[in-house]
Scaffold this motif. Structure first.
Motif, PDB file in Angstrom:
ATOM      1  N   UNK A 336       0.847  -1.192   0.000  1.00 14.79           N
ATOM      2  CA  UNK A 336       0.000   0.000   0.000  1.00 14.79           C
ATOM      3  C   UNK A 336       0.877   1.234   0.000  1.00 14.79           C
ATOM      4  N   UNK A 337       0.497   2.274  -0.772  1.00 18.53           N
ATOM      5  CA  UNK A 337       1.350   3.460  -0.911  1.00 18.53           C
ATOM      6  C   UNK A 337       1.776   4.069   0.432  1.00 18.53           C
ATOM      7  N   UNK A 338       0.833   4.176   1.352  1.00 18.91           N
ATOM      8  CA  UNK A 338       1.190   4.825   2.620  1.00 18.91           C
ATOM      9  C   UNK A 338       2.209   3.987   3.394  1.00 18.91           C
ATOM     10  N   UNK A 339       2.059   2.687   3.286  1.00 23.49           N
ATOM     11  CA  UNK A 339       3.007   1.787   3.953  1.00 23.49           C
ATOM     12  C   UNK A 339       4.392   1.969   3.354  1.00 23.49           C
ATOM     13  N   UNK A 340       4.437   2.065   2.035  1.00 27.19           N
ATOM     14  CA  UNK A 340       5.726   2.253   1.359  1.00 27.19           C
ATOM     15  C   UNK A 340       6.357   3.583   1.765  1.00 27.19           C
ATOM     16  N   UNK A 341       5.521   4.612   1.835  1.00 24.86           N
ATOM     17  CA  UNK A 341       6.072   5.932   2.200  1.00 24.86           C
ATOM     18  C   UNK A 341       6.582   5.940   3.632  1.00 24.86           C
ATOM     19  N   UNK A 342       5.810   5.320   4.530  1.00 25.44           N
ATOM     20  CA  UNK A 342       6.254   5.267   5.927  1.00 25.44           C
ATOM     21  C   UNK A 342       7.553   4.478   6.061  1.00 25.44           C
ATOM     22  N   UNK A 343       7.755   3.545   5.123  1.00 26.68           N
ATOM     23  CA  UNK A 343       8.993   2.758   5.162  1.00 26.68           C
ATOM     24  C   UNK A 343      10.144   3.511   4.513  1.00 26.68           C
ATOM     25  N   UNK A 344       9.869   4.710   4.006  1.00 25.34           N
ATOM     26  CA  UNK A 344      10.946   5.536   3.493  1.00 25.34           C
ATOM     27  C   UNK A 344      10.892   5.852   2.004  1.00 25.34           C
ATOM     28  N   UNK A 345       9.935   5.286   1.282  1.00 28.31           N
ATOM     29  CA  UNK A 345       9.877   5.539  -0.160  1.00 28.31           C
ATOM     30  C   UNK A 345       9.608   7.011  -0.430  1.00 28.31           C
ATOM     31  N   UNK A 346      10.387   7.593  -1.339  1.00 30.07           N
ATOM     32  CA  UNK A 346      10.225   9.008  -1.655  1.00 30.07           C
ATOM     33  C   UNK A 346       9.150   9.214  -2.715  1.00 30.07           C
ATOM     34  N   UNK A 347       9.069   8.283  -3.659  1.00 29.52           N
ATOM     35  CA  UNK A 347       8.043   8.360  -4.698  1.00 29.52           C
ATOM     36  C   UNK A 347       7.371   6.997  -4.794  1.00 29.52           C
ATOM     37  N   UNK A 348       6.044   7.004  -4.768  1.00 22.99           N
ATOM     38  CA  UNK A 348       5.297   5.754  -4.880  1.00 22.99           C
ATOM     39  C   UNK A 348       4.279   5.885  -6.007  1.00 22.99           C
ATOM     40  N   UNK A 349       4.206   4.866  -6.842  1.00 18.58           N
ATOM     41  CA  UNK A 349       3.193   4.848  -7.898  1.00 18.58           C
ATOM     42  C   UNK A 349       2.456   3.521  -7.832  1.00 18.58           C
ATOM     43  N   UNK A 350       1.198   3.520  -8.267  1.00 18.21           N
ATOM     44  CA  UNK A 350       0.421   2.279  -8.342  1.00 18.21           C
ATOM     45  C   UNK A 350      -0.326   2.266  -9.672  1.00 18.21           C
ATOM     46  N   UNK A 351      -1.142   1.240  -9.871  1.00 24.09           N
ATOM     47  CA  UNK A 351      -1.965   1.181 -11.071  1.00 24.09           C
ATOM     48  C   UNK A 351      -3.348   1.762 -10.848  1.00 24.09           C
ATOM     49  N   UNK A 352      -3.580   2.329  -9.673  1.00 16.67           N
ATOM     50  CA  UNK A 352      -4.935   2.736  -9.320  1.00 16.67           C
ATOM     51  C   UNK A 352      -5.165   4.229  -9.434  1.00 16.67           C
ATOM     52  N   UNK A 353      -6.401   4.570  -9.792  1.00 20.28           N
ATOM     53  CA  UNK A 353      -6.727   5.983  -9.977  1.00 20.28           C
ATOM     54  C   UNK A 353      -7.025   6.667  -8.644  1.00 20.28           C
ATOM     55  N   UNK A 354      -7.207   5.896  -7.577  1.00 19.85           N
ATOM     56  CA  UNK A 354      -7.558   6.520  -6.300  1.00 19.85           C
ATOM     57  C   UNK A 354      -6.336   6.818  -5.438  1.00 19.85           C
ATOM     58  N   UNK A 355      -5.153   6.584  -5.958  1.00 20.85           N
ATOM     59  CA  UNK A 355      -3.917   7.007  -5.302  1.00 20.85           C
ATOM     60  C   UNK A 355      -3.181   7.947  -6.243  1.00 20.85           C
ATOM     61  N   UNK A 356      -2.263   8.771  -5.713  1.00 22.01           N
ATOM     62  CA  UNK A 356      -1.464   9.617  -6.612  1.00 22.01           C
ATOM     63  C   UNK A 356      -0.581   8.746  -7.515  1.00 22.01           C
ATOM     64  N   UNK A 357      -0.166   9.288  -8.628  1.00 23.48           N
ATOM     65  CA  UNK A 357       0.778   8.618  -9.531  1.00 23.48           C
ATOM     66  C   UNK A 357       0.243   7.306 -10.099  1.00 23.48           C
ATOM     67  N   UNK A 358      -0.848   7.378 -10.833  1.00 23.87           N
ATOM     68  CA  UNK A 358      -1.362   6.176 -11.473  1.00 23.87           C
ATOM     69  C   UNK A 358      -0.577   5.890 -12.752  1.00 23.87           C
ATOM     70  N   UNK A 359       0.045   4.723 -12.779  1.00 23.39           N
ATOM     71  CA  UNK A 359       0.714   4.261 -14.005  1.00 23.39           C
ATOM     72  C   UNK A 359      -0.353   3.540 -14.816  1.00 23.39           C
ATOM     73  N   UNK A 360      -0.747   4.168 -15.909  1.00 21.05           N
ATOM     74  CA  UNK A 360      -1.985   3.781 -16.561  1.00 21.05           C
ATOM     75  C   UNK A 360      -1.757   3.680 -18.059  1.00 21.05           C
TER      76      UNK A 360
END
Lengths: 473, 187
Positions: A336-360
């Protein structure tokens, strides 16, 4: 791995799941419930409308007398012209704007091998996206074939009717062989969206994510999780962009891919593309699983299977400072994006439109085809795919690239014709375009054709020719 | 098993120019080819079993036995003391110095009814994937051919699964043609 379906589904109310590795919790249940409701409604609407596409004339018919031009006797001369110069089929018929969406139904969405008939509604949906977004006339063509050879032969026989081919939902690794064969034998562009569409969007996002975190493509240590159609194509594009392939590591269900892994001979015989990457990547022969692969890595590109526990936060913690994490599985990302960010990720992308950075891939395929058809290109080699990716990245930079905005969203419509124009221009530069125009002219051409297509849909609705959506329930 | 065309050709010419020194072993693409030694056995067992597994990919009647490793150790140990056997090791140089990355097993067979009367048979040949495509497989075959010829073989044969098209092409390109076939059915 944003696919067409997820890209156009209504914005969900679901936002971030609560933090913690097993975060989905309530929001995941809510998402599941919403998916169930959408599914029910989709069947209801499919029954109500009887499919999603129909054929509409491109010419006026004042009376039956006009058929003397549209059909016999006048049409015979049009036929003779094309017989004299086959390329005229792109001018005197609708071939210039027509593609086939071809599948054997062997890997449809996340459903698996459902066969060609069950693939048809999905291909119709794709055709609708092609028409609505790109103004492309796309025929859904699921085919009944028994082997990859038969697949190639069948599509080869359809070539005279088509200006391009979009391959879809065909299982890996046969999809690689089929795409290679089709690209080598056909004189029209052939695209496999599950490879190239997703890869182009991924690469576009990565270029900007690298910029945001102050990295360079040729020095970044990249880890790919998943070795299916999307990531094998992504690896190929990364190679073309000058990524350090020796430092790259691929991970699949069996762990880190390396040249001495026990299954390598099997790969040599059955998945040549993955075999080649096993030899080319991971020069230091690192062994183990994703955790070991991520040690010190700058980038994780995950395109594997929907499982939010596939990437553990403590593994993200082992990556280089400010790492980039793309978790592209649908519907649930590998973390999950928030989990990745809390673990230190500076930029997170997913395939979903309901999170920032949708790779579509819907940001790619309608406009790549708009451009490639406008240029009447004979093929669609990797430099063209990269031109689309670079343009997508550039378009996002115009609005300003941040950790939460590395790619344009589907709302940024002004980007779409720009991608088409970039693709067409690249085709001209490569000498594979039958139509040679300036970039400005291609931009104008694409804008007009895409706008017309949208207006057509609106007009049909407003004038009662498309029945209104039935009430829910 | 499957060196790639272009580079293979180059190395082949190179290896023809310099006469290989049988004792020291010649280095091709960073790999030294020499007679196998007893301390190679653990590595050779691994390579031979990998080859048998690869063969298993071509036909269910070539599925590998669970005790394949013990069999491999037995066969390879016997090779080391059998004057009719030829066992070549391909050993890495440089960073992986001393690591055995390839093997060739061959033997001399008496032909009771045919001429030439002695046949050099390449039974097994295997290279780790990272060492393919560089001409090393070709060099191993040529080196084995040279030694088997010295030992009186008038014909060189190779055995591999019928459906292994990579091997078929590799040997066809080097002048081998099929002379006998083994056909099988389960009973």
């Amino acid at each position: 791995m944003g696919d067409a379906v997820s890209s156009v589904r209504p914005k969900e109310t679901v936002r971030e799941p609560p933090s913690g590795a097993d975060a989905p919790g309530d929001s995941a249940h809510r998402a599941e419930r919403e998916t169930a409701e959408l599914s029910e409604r989709a069947v209801e609407l499919a029954r109500h409308y009887g499919g999603k596409m129909e054929v509409v004339p491109r010419v006026p018919i004042r009376s039956l007398a006009d058929f003397s031009y549209w059909y016999t006797p006048g049409i015979a001369q049009v036929s003779r012209e094309i017989q004299r110069d086959p390329d005229l089929s792109f001018e005197l018929t609708g071939r210039w704007n027509t593609i086939g969406i071809v599948t054997d139904g062997s890997r449809v969405l996340g459903l698996g091998d459902v066969g060609p008939r069950a693939a048809l509604p999905v291909m119709e949906g794709k055709a609708l996206l092609f028409k609505y977004l790109g103004g492309v006339d796309a025929f859904p063509l699921p085919i009944q074939v028994a082997s990859p050879e038969e697949f190639v032969e069948t599509v080869r026989r359809l070539e005279p009717a088509l200006g391009g081919v979009n391959m879809e939902d065909t299982a890996s690794p046969k999809c690689f062989w089929i795409l290679d064969r089709l690209q080598a034998t056909l004189r029209i562009p052939v695209w496999h969206d599950d490879q190239l569409g997703t890869a182009a969007a991924t690469v576009a996002g990565l270029l900007n994510a690298l910029e945001v975190t102050g990295r360079r493509i040729d020095t970044a240590r990249i880890v790919l999780l998943g070795a299916g159609a999307a990531n094998l194509a992504t690896a190929r594009l990364l190679r073309a962009l000058g990524a350090d392939m020796g430092a790259m590591i691929m991970v699949d269900q069996k762990g880190i891919l390396q040249a001495e892994r026990e299954d390598l001979d099997e790969l040599m015989l059955h998945n040549r593309w993955k075999y080649d990457l096993a030899l080319e990547t991971n020069e230091i022969r690192r062994r183990g699983g994703l955790a070991e692969a991520l040690d010190g890595a700058d980038v994780l590109l995950a395109a594997s299977r929907p499982d939010p526990r596939a990437v553990r936060p403590e593994w993200v913690g082992r990556m280089a400072p400010n790492p980039i994490v793309f978790a592209l599985a649908n519907p649930d990302p590998e973390i999950w994006p928030q989990v990745a960010r809390e673990a230190g990720a500076a930029v997170v992308a997913t395939g979903r439109s309901d999170f920032p950075n949708q790779v579509n891939n819907s940001l790619v395929f309608p406009f790549v085809f708009r451009g490639i058809l406008d240029a009447r290109a004979t093929g669609i080699p990797d430099p063209v795919v990269l031109a689309a990716a670079r343009e997508l990245a550039r378009a996002a930079r115009v609005r300003g690239v941040t950790a939460e905005h590395i790619l344009p969203t589907m709302d940024e419509e002004s980007v779409f014709p720009e991608i088409a124009a970039a693709v067409a221009t690249q085709a001209v530069e490569l000498g594979i375009a039958r139509v040679r125009r300036s970039r400005a002219e291609f931009l104008e051409m694409a804008t007009q054709r895409m706008t017309r297509s949208r207006r057509l849909g609106q007009w049909l609705s407003q004038n009662g020719l498309l029945p209104p959506m039935p009430p829910e329930g | 098993m499957e060196p790639r065309k272009g580079t293979a050709q180059k190395d082949r010419k190179g290896s023809e120019r310099e006469a290989p020194d049988p004792g020291e072993g010649k280095v091709v693409r960073g790999v030294r080819v020499r007679p196998a030694r007893k301390d190679d056995l653990p590595a050779l067992v691994g390579l031979l079993v990998r080859l048998k597994r690869l063969n298993g990919e071509f036909d269910p009647l070539l599925a590998v036995r669970p005790d394949a490793e013990e069999q491999a150790l037995r066969v390879l140990s016997a090779d080391l003391s059998n004057p009719n056997s030829l066992l070549l090791s391909a050993e890495a140089t440089g960073a992986d110095e001393g690591k055995v990355v390839g093997v060739l097993r061959a033997t001399i067979r008496e032909r009771l009814f045919y001429v030439p009367e002695k046949e050099g048979v390449v039974l097994d040949i295997y290279l780790l994937p990272a060492h393919r495509r560089g001409g090393l497989g070709e060099y191993l075959v040529e080196e084995a051919t040279r030694i088997l010829k010295e030992r009186g073989a008038g014909v060189i044969t190779v055995e591999f699964p019928s459906l292994n098209e990579i091997a078929t092409r590799f040997y066809a390109k080097r002048g081998f043609r099929p002379i006998t076939s083994i056909h099988a059915r389960s009973v």
